[in-house]
Write an enzyme that holds these catalytic residues in place. Structure first.
Site, PDB file in Angstrom:
ATOM      1  N   GLY A  83       0.821  -1.204   0.000  1.00  0.00           N
ATOM      2  CA  GLY A  83       0.000   0.000   0.000  1.00  0.00           C
ATOM      3  C   GLY A  83       0.857   1.256   0.000  1.00  0.00           C
ATOM      4  N   VAL A  84       0.380   2.308  -0.656  1.00  0.00           N
ATOM      5  CA  VAL A  84       1.071   3.596  -0.699  1.00  0.00           C
ATOM      6  C   VAL A  84       0.080   4.675  -0.285  1.00  0.00           C
ATOM      7  CG1 VAL A  84       2.243   5.288  -2.167  1.00  0.00           C
ATOM      8  CG2 VAL A  84       2.640   2.836  -2.526  1.00  0.00           C
ATOM      9  N   ARG A  91       5.381   9.110  -6.883  1.00  0.00           N
ATOM     10  CA  ARG A  91       6.697   9.598  -6.467  1.00  0.00           C
ATOM     11  C   ARG A  91       7.731   8.469  -6.450  1.00  0.00           C
ATOM     12  NH1 ARG A  91       5.523  13.887  -1.541  1.00  0.00           N
ATOM     13  NH2 ARG A  91       3.698  14.901  -2.477  1.00  0.00           N
ATOM     14  N   VAL A  93       7.389   5.550  -4.914  1.00  0.00           N
ATOM     15  CA  VAL A  93       7.387   4.768  -3.669  1.00  0.00           C
ATOM     16  C   VAL A  93       7.167   3.287  -3.965  1.00  0.00           C
ATOM     17  CG1 VAL A  93       6.190   4.365  -1.475  1.00  0.00           C
ATOM     18  CG2 VAL A  93       6.678   6.703  -2.218  1.00  0.00           C
ATOM     19  N   THR A  95       7.530   1.650  -6.826  1.00  0.00           N
ATOM     20  CA  THR A  95       8.635   1.101  -7.615  1.00  0.00           C
ATOM     21  C   THR A  95       9.834   0.804  -6.739  1.00  0.00           C
ATOM     22  OG1 THR A  95       7.904   2.268  -9.600  1.00  0.00           O
ATOM     23  CG2 THR A  95      10.191   1.539  -9.549  1.00  0.00           C
ATOM     24  N   GLU A 119      -5.535  -4.172  -7.785  1.00  0.00           N
ATOM     25  CA  GLU A 119      -5.625  -3.507  -9.090  1.00  0.00           C
ATOM     26  C   GLU A 119      -4.635  -4.177 -10.031  1.00  0.00           C
ATOM     27  OE1 GLU A 119      -6.505   0.959  -9.008  1.00  0.00           O
ATOM     28  OE2 GLU A 119      -5.273   0.668  -7.213  1.00  0.00           O
ATOM     29  N   TYR A 123       0.626  -4.400 -11.516  1.00  0.00           N
ATOM     30  CA  TYR A 123       1.735  -5.331 -11.332  1.00  0.00           C
ATOM     31  C   TYR A 123       2.331  -5.889 -12.607  1.00  0.00           C
ATOM     32  CZ  TYR A 123       0.619  -4.891  -6.442  1.00  0.00           C
ATOM     33  OH  TYR A 123       0.420  -4.369  -5.194  1.00  0.00           O
ATOM     34  N   PHE A 415      -4.304 -14.013   0.553  1.00  0.00           N
ATOM     35  CA  PHE A 415      -3.302 -13.652   1.555  1.00  0.00           C
ATOM     36  C   PHE A 415      -2.968 -12.174   1.462  1.00  0.00           C
ATOM     37  CE2 PHE A 415      -1.291 -15.533  -2.188  1.00  0.00           C
ATOM     38  CZ  PHE A 415      -0.356 -14.582  -2.557  1.00  0.00           C
TER      39      PHE A 415
END
Length: 415
Positions: A83-84, A91, A93, A95, A119, A123, A415
Site C-alpha cells: 500500500g502507498v 513519487r 514509492v 517502484t 488492481e 503489477y 493472503f
C-alpha cells in the site's frame, strides 16, 4: 520531502499496518482479524517507506510453499500488504519497494513470487502475469439438483465445532495440496485463517459452522475424509424462506465424500441458494449439477505470478510432454533474467540453462509467469500477440508441455 525505505521493526507495526488499511479505504478491521494478520506478519521479510514518523508505503513477502505442475511444492514469496499513502502517489514509492523486494526474494533463493492484486494494472509492469482464475457460483438450490456417484450414501456427516476438528481437517487439506498446482502448503499459523469468524465476514449470517465427512476404516474406526465450513444467512420473502448458504471452504479426499458434502449444503432447510465464491475453474461440482445455467457462474482473476529466477523456476516443475525449446526472455525490471534460455523437460523433470543457440520463442517474463502453473496456454498468449514463434512448431510443442496434466491451477485462499 525525503523518504526512507527500511525493514519493518516490530515496534512500528501499528503505524505500518494503519497506513495499509488507509490505502484500502480506512475501514477498521475487527480486533480478531487484526491480531491474526499481526501474528502472520513476516517482520524480517517486510519493508516500509517512511516520511519522518509517517509510514507512506508498505510491502511484505510471506514464506510460502506452492504446488507446481508435477506435484513438487516449492518455496515462493507471497507478496502482500502492499500500500502507498495517497499523499505520496506517483513519487516512485511503489517502484522502490518492488525493486527492493525482488532483490530480497532473489537473495533468499526463492525463484518465484506470487500475489493477489487489488488492481491488476499495477503489477504487470513489474513482471507479474495472471496465472490462475477462480470460479464463483450462486446456485439456485430450488431448481438445481445433484447427481451423486456410487458410495455417497455410505459417507457419514456430522456437525462439529470448527476448532475441535481443525487438526483432522488440516490433514485432509494437506493431502490435497500436491494434487493441484497453485495450492499453498499450510504454514504455521495459517490454519487460523479459515476459522476467522467476524461479524464483518458474516454480514448478518450465522456463526461459522462445520460439517465433517467420515467413512469407516479398515480397522472398523472412522476417519475424516472431507469437511465443509459455511455460514447460513436466514431470510424470508413473500413466498417463504429465502435463506442463503455461504461456503467458506470445502475439501474432500474422494468423489463420494465431496458429493455428500455438496448434497448436504444444497439440502439445508429454509434456504434457496448456495454461494461459493472460490472454486477451481474445473471443480467437479460442475458435473454434478442438473442445470449449470442456474448456478450463476462467474470467473475472476486470482493469483499473479512472477519468475524471479527464470532458470531455477523452470527447472522446479515438470512438463506433461517432452520439449526442447529456447526462449528469448525480456525482463527490464530484473535484467538478470534477460536473454536466451534452453528448456529441456518431460514428465520426469527438466533442465534450464543459458544458451547462445537461436531462439524458438520470444516473450517477456510476464508471459512465462502466466503460463508457469499450466492454466494459461502459451498458444493463447501468442494469439494475443504476447508470444512470438521464431521456429515453426515450437509454439505447439511448448504450449502442450506447459499445460497442467492433472487439474487446473487454483489458489485455495487469499493472503
Amino acid at each position: 520531502m525525503t523518504t526512507e525505505l527500511r525493514a519493518l521493526r516490530k515496534e512500528d507495526w501499528t503505524v505500518w499496518y494503519d497506513n495499509l488499511l488507509r490505502a484500502f479505504g480506512g475501514v477498521p478491521e475487527p480486533a480478531e482479524e487484526r491480531e491474526l494478520w499481526q501474528a502472520l506478519t513476516p517482520y524480517d521479510r517486510s519493508i516500509g517507506v517512511w516520511d519522518g514518523d509517517q509510514c507512506v508505503g508498505s510491502a511484505g513477502a510471506y514464506d510460502f510453499r506452492l504446488t507446481v505442475p508435477g506435484g513438487a511444492v516449492v518455496p515462493v514469496a507471497g507478496v502482500t500488504m502492499v500500500g502507498v499513502a495517497a499523499t505520496h502517489r506517483r513519487r516512485g514509492v511503489l517502484t522502490s519497494m518492488m525493486r527492493r523486494q525482488l532483490d530480497d526474494v532473489r537473495s533468499w533463493g526463492e525463484s518465484v513470487a506470487v500475489l493477489t492484486a487489488s488492481e491488476p494494472v499495477i503489477y504487470g509492469r513489474f513482471g507479474y502475469g495472471l496465472a490462475t482464475q477462480r470460479l464463483g457460483a450462486d446456485i439456485d438450490t430450488t431448481r438445481v439438483r445433484l447427481s451423486v456417484p456410487p458410495g455417497t450414501d455410505d459417507v457419514r456427516l456430522r456437525y462439529a465445532d470448527p476448532a475441535e476438528v481443525l487438526d483432522a481437517c488440516e490433514t485432509v487439506y494437506a493431502r490435497r495440496v500436491p494434487e493441484r498446482p497453485g495450492m499453498l502448503e499450510r504454514r504455521p499459523g495459517w490454519e487460523r485463517l479459515d476459522l476467522l469468524d467476524t461479524e464483518q465476514q458474516r454480514q448478518g449470517a450465522s456463526p461459522l459452522q462445520c460439517v465433517v465427512a467420515e467413512r469407516a476404516g479398515d480397522g472398523g474406526g472412522s476417519g475424516v475424509v472431507g469437511y465443509a465450513r459455511f455460514w447460513v444467512k436466514a431470510d424470508w420473502g413473500p413466498g417463504g424462506a429465502e435463506g442463503v448458504v455461504q461456503v467458506g471452504s470445502l475439501e474432500a479426499l474422494d468423489p463420494a465424500a465431496r458429493a455428500a458434502l455438496w448434497r448436504f449444503l444444497f439440502d439445508i432447510d429454509l434456504t434457496r441458494c448456495v454461494v461459493a465464491p472460490r472454486l477451481p475453474v474445473d471443480d467437479p461440482l460442475l458435473h454434478l449439477v442438473s442445470d449449470v445455467r442456474r448456478c450463476g457462474l462467474r470467473m475472476k482473476d486470482d493469483l499473479y505470478l512472477r519468475l524471479v529466477e527464470v532458470g531455477a523456476a523452470l527447472r522446479a516443475r515438470t512438463y506433461q510432454a517432452p520439449l526442447d525449446v529456447v526462449f528469448e526472455v525480456e525482463d527490464a525490471f530484473c535484467p538478470w533474467n534477460e536473454g536466451r534460455w534452453r528448456l529441456t523437460g518431460d514428465p520426469k523433470g527438466a533442465t534450464c540453462e543459458r544458451t547462445a543457440d537461436a531462439a524458438d520463442l520470444s516473450l517477456s517474463v510476464r508471459e512465462l509467469g502466466s503460463a508457469y502453473l499450466g492454466g494459461v496456454s502459451l498458444s493463447s498468449l501468442a494469439a494475443a500477440g504476447r508470444v512470438r514463434e521464431l521456429r515453426e512448431g515450437a509454439l505447439a510443442e511448448a504450449s502442450l508441455a506447459f499445460l497442467s496434466s492433472t487439474a487446473a491451477p487454483w489458489l485455495p485462499h487469499g493472503f
